[in-house]
Design a protein around this motif. Structure first.
Motif, PDB file in Angstrom:
ATOM      1  N   PRO A 154      -9.933  -4.427  -5.929  1.00  0.00           N
ATOM      2  CA  PRO A 154      -8.527  -4.529  -6.352  1.00  0.00           C
ATOM      3  C   PRO A 154      -8.002  -3.137  -6.741  1.00  0.00           C
ATOM      4  CG  PRO A 154      -9.854  -6.236  -7.390  1.00  0.00           C
ATOM      5  CD  PRO A 154     -10.806  -5.299  -6.713  1.00  0.00           C
ATOM      6  N   GLY A 155      -6.874  -2.747  -6.219  1.00  0.00           N
ATOM      7  CA  GLY A 155      -6.317  -1.419  -6.481  1.00  0.00           C
ATOM      8  C   GLY A 155      -7.128  -0.302  -5.855  1.00  0.00           C
ATOM      9  N   GLY A 156      -7.986  -0.643  -4.904  1.00  0.00           N
ATOM     10  CA  GLY A 156      -8.882   0.336  -4.290  1.00  0.00           C
ATOM     11  C   GLY A 156      -8.173   1.341  -3.410  1.00  0.00           C
ATOM     12  N   GLU A 157      -8.952   2.371  -3.035  1.00  0.00           N
ATOM     13  CA  GLU A 157      -8.422   3.466  -2.240  1.00  0.00           C
ATOM     14  C   GLU A 157      -9.396   3.780  -1.113  1.00  0.00           C
ATOM     15  OE1 GLU A 157      -6.596   7.110  -4.142  1.00  0.00           O
ATOM     16  OE2 GLU A 157      -8.471   7.975  -3.397  1.00  0.00           O
ATOM     17  N   ASP A 167      -1.423  -3.247  -5.073  1.00  0.00           N
ATOM     18  CA  ASP A 167      -1.528  -4.536  -5.733  1.00  0.00           C
ATOM     19  C   ASP A 167      -2.978  -4.735  -6.181  1.00  0.00           C
ATOM     20  OD1 ASP A 167      -2.929  -5.195  -3.383  1.00  0.00           O
ATOM     21  OD2 ASP A 167      -1.197  -6.179  -2.488  1.00  0.00           O
ATOM     22  N   GLU A 168      -3.239  -5.792  -6.862  1.00  0.00           N
ATOM     23  CA  GLU A 168      -4.586  -6.077  -7.374  1.00  0.00           C
ATOM     24  C   GLU A 168      -5.331  -7.064  -6.480  1.00  0.00           C
ATOM     25  OE1 GLU A 168      -6.014  -4.428  -9.919  1.00  0.00           O
ATOM     26  OE2 GLU A 168      -4.182  -3.242  -9.940  1.00  0.00           O
ATOM     27  N   SER A 169      -4.988  -7.116  -5.205  1.00  0.00           N
ATOM     28  CA  SER A 169      -5.613  -8.033  -4.266  1.00  0.00           C
ATOM     29  C   SER A 169      -7.035  -7.591  -3.930  1.00  0.00           C
ATOM     30  CB  SER A 169      -4.777  -8.091  -2.975  1.00  0.00           C
ATOM     31  OG  SER A 169      -5.488  -8.778  -1.969  1.00  0.00           O
ATOM     32  N   SER A 170      -7.910  -8.568  -3.674  1.00  0.00           N
ATOM     33  CA  SER A 170      -9.269  -8.251  -3.230  1.00  0.00           C
ATOM     34  C   SER A 170      -9.389  -8.418  -1.714  1.00  0.00           C
ATOM     35  CB  SER A 170     -10.294  -9.123  -3.962  1.00  0.00           C
ATOM     36  OG  SER A 170     -10.023 -10.496  -3.714  1.00  0.00           O
ATOM     37  N   TRP A 191       0.825  -1.202   0.000  1.00  0.00           N
ATOM     38  CA  TRP A 191       0.000   0.000   0.000  1.00  0.00           C
ATOM     39  C   TRP A 191       0.866   1.262   0.000  1.00  0.00           C
ATOM     40  CZ3 TRP A 191       1.260   2.720   4.307  1.00  0.00           C
ATOM     41  CH2 TRP A 191       1.736   2.003   5.408  1.00  0.00           C
ATOM     42  N   TYR A 192       0.211   2.385  -0.327  1.00  0.00           N
ATOM     43  CA  TYR A 192       0.841   3.710  -0.328  1.00  0.00           C
ATOM     44  C   TYR A 192      -0.125   4.655   0.369  1.00  0.00           C
ATOM     45  CZ  TYR A 192       2.122   8.328  -2.085  1.00  0.00           C
ATOM     46  OH  TYR A 192       2.435   9.653  -2.180  1.00  0.00           O
ATOM     47  N   SER A 193       0.402   5.551   1.231  1.00  0.00           N
ATOM     48  CA  SER A 193      -0.487   6.450   1.963  1.00  0.00           C
ATOM     49  C   SER A 193       0.028   7.887   1.961  1.00  0.00           C
ATOM     50  CB  SER A 193      -0.644   5.988   3.411  1.00  0.00           C
ATOM     51  OG  SER A 193       0.553   6.229   4.137  1.00  0.00           O
ATOM     52  N   LYS A 194      -0.932   8.817   2.126  1.00  0.00           N
ATOM     53  CA  LYS A 194      -0.671  10.225   2.403  1.00  0.00           C
ATOM     54  C   LYS A 194      -1.555  10.562   3.590  1.00  0.00           C
ATOM     55  CE  LYS A 194       0.341  12.037  -2.190  1.00  0.00           C
ATOM     56  NZ  LYS A 194      -0.079  13.019  -3.198  1.00  0.00           N
ATOM     57  N   ALA A 195      -0.951  11.075   4.662  1.00  0.00           N
ATOM     58  CA  ALA A 195      -1.737  11.355   5.864  1.00  0.00           C
ATOM     59  C   ALA A 195      -1.177  12.583   6.569  1.00  0.00           C
ATOM     60  CB  ALA A 195      -1.711  10.154   6.809  1.00  0.00           C
ATOM     61  N   GLY A 196      -2.078  13.377   7.160  1.00  0.00           N
ATOM     62  CA  GLY A 196      -1.675  14.550   7.925  1.00  0.00           C
ATOM     63  C   GLY A 196      -2.658  15.683   7.758  1.00  0.00           C
ATOM     64  N   THR A 197      -2.174  16.890   8.034  1.00  0.00           N
ATOM     65  CA  THR A 197      -3.004  18.080   7.830  1.00  0.00           C
ATOM     66  C   THR A 197      -2.891  18.477   6.364  1.00  0.00           C
ATOM     67  OG1 THR A 197      -1.181  19.551   8.394  1.00  0.00           O
ATOM     68  CG2 THR A 197      -2.627  18.872  10.193  1.00  0.00           C
ATOM     69  N   PRO A 198      -3.870  19.222   5.834  1.00  0.00           N
ATOM     70  CA  PRO A 198      -3.810  19.570   4.408  1.00  0.00           C
ATOM     71  C   PRO A 198      -2.516  20.271   3.992  1.00  0.00           C
ATOM     72  CG  PRO A 198      -5.983  20.042   5.270  1.00  0.00           C
ATOM     73  CD  PRO A 198      -5.136  19.656   6.441  1.00  0.00           C
ATOM     74  N   GLY A 199      -1.903  21.037   4.884  1.00  0.00           N
ATOM     75  CA  GLY A 199      -0.663  21.724   4.549  1.00  0.00           C
ATOM     76  C   GLY A 199       0.588  20.871   4.711  1.00  0.00           C
ATOM     77  N   TYR A 200       0.479  19.728   5.380  1.00  0.00           N
ATOM     78  CA  TYR A 200       1.651  18.880   5.616  1.00  0.00           C
ATOM     79  C   TYR A 200       1.232  17.422   5.613  1.00  0.00           C
ATOM     80  CZ  TYR A 200       5.652  16.703   7.877  1.00  0.00           C
ATOM     81  OH  TYR A 200       6.718  15.886   8.158  1.00  0.00           O
ATOM     82  N   LEU A 201       1.405  16.773   4.475  1.00  0.00           N
ATOM     83  CA  LEU A 201       1.046  15.366   4.339  1.00  0.00           C
ATOM     84  C   LEU A 201       2.303  14.510   4.380  1.00  0.00           C
ATOM     85  CD1 LEU A 201      -1.628  15.589   1.506  1.00  0.00           C
ATOM     86  CD2 LEU A 201      -2.036  15.170   3.936  1.00  0.00           C
TER      87      LEU A 201
END
Length: 175
Positions: free
Chosen positions: A165-168, A140-143, A101-111
């Motif tokens: 698969p590939g969901g967000e 990945d394409e995992s369910s 997985w890949y993530s972006k997390a935080g406040t809108p000005g600092y992710l």
């Protein structure tokens, strides 16, 4: 007629200099500049730029010295002047997933961005009253089920999941 004080010659009254000895009879009128400073345009520009630079430097020093430290900015002062200390990491993102997985997390000005595989926890550098957003994308394409939880001071305040698969998964929270 104007008599020359040096040689005594009688000159006509409109004479500026003595016809006989060239002595100055009347001082020539001095032209006065109309308005402005008595310096050239280049000096004026340098002076104005210097004043602007000094004002900017003073503003910068005052601004930087008046800003709270990161630790101070996480405190809340109530109306009765009590200081409530904030946690330096009041939010935590918990990712529950068996894949990549890949993530972006935080406040809108600092992710904060992070990529990983498997379960993980991410501490967010934000104040407890900040708006927080989290987006986690399957790489990945995992369910398999991807579950994302936003935890504030130990309590789950937002949760979402996907099996696509590939969901967000996207979370947004404001206290």
């Amino acid at each position: 007629m104007v008599k020359c004080p040096r040689c005594g010659y009688e000159n006509i009254s409109s004479s500026t200099y003595c016809v006989n000895c060239s002595y100055t009879l009347k001082k020539a009128p001095v032209e006065k500049k109309k308005g402005g400073w008595s310096m050239g345009i280049a000096k004026k520009i340098v002076l104005i730029v210097g004043i602007v630079v000094i004002a900017f430097l003073l503003f910068s020093v005052v601004y930087n010295n008046s800003q709270p430290t990161n630790e101070e900015s996480l405190n809340v002062i109530t109306a009765d002047q009590n200081v409530q200390q904030g946690s330096t990491h009041p939010y935590q993102v918990k990712i529950i997933y068996d894949g990549s997985w890949y993530s972006k997390a935080g406040t809108p000005g600092y992710l904060q961005e992070k990529s990983d595989t498997g379960n993980a926890s991410i501490n967010l550098d934000s104040a407890s009253w900040d708006q927080v957003s989290v987006t986690v994308q399957k790489n990945d394409e995992s369910s398999n089920n991807l579950i994302v939880q936003l935890i504030r001071n130990g309590n789950v305040v937002a949760e979402n999941s996907t099996t696509n698969p590939g969901g967000e998964v996207t979370l947004s929270y404001r206290s």
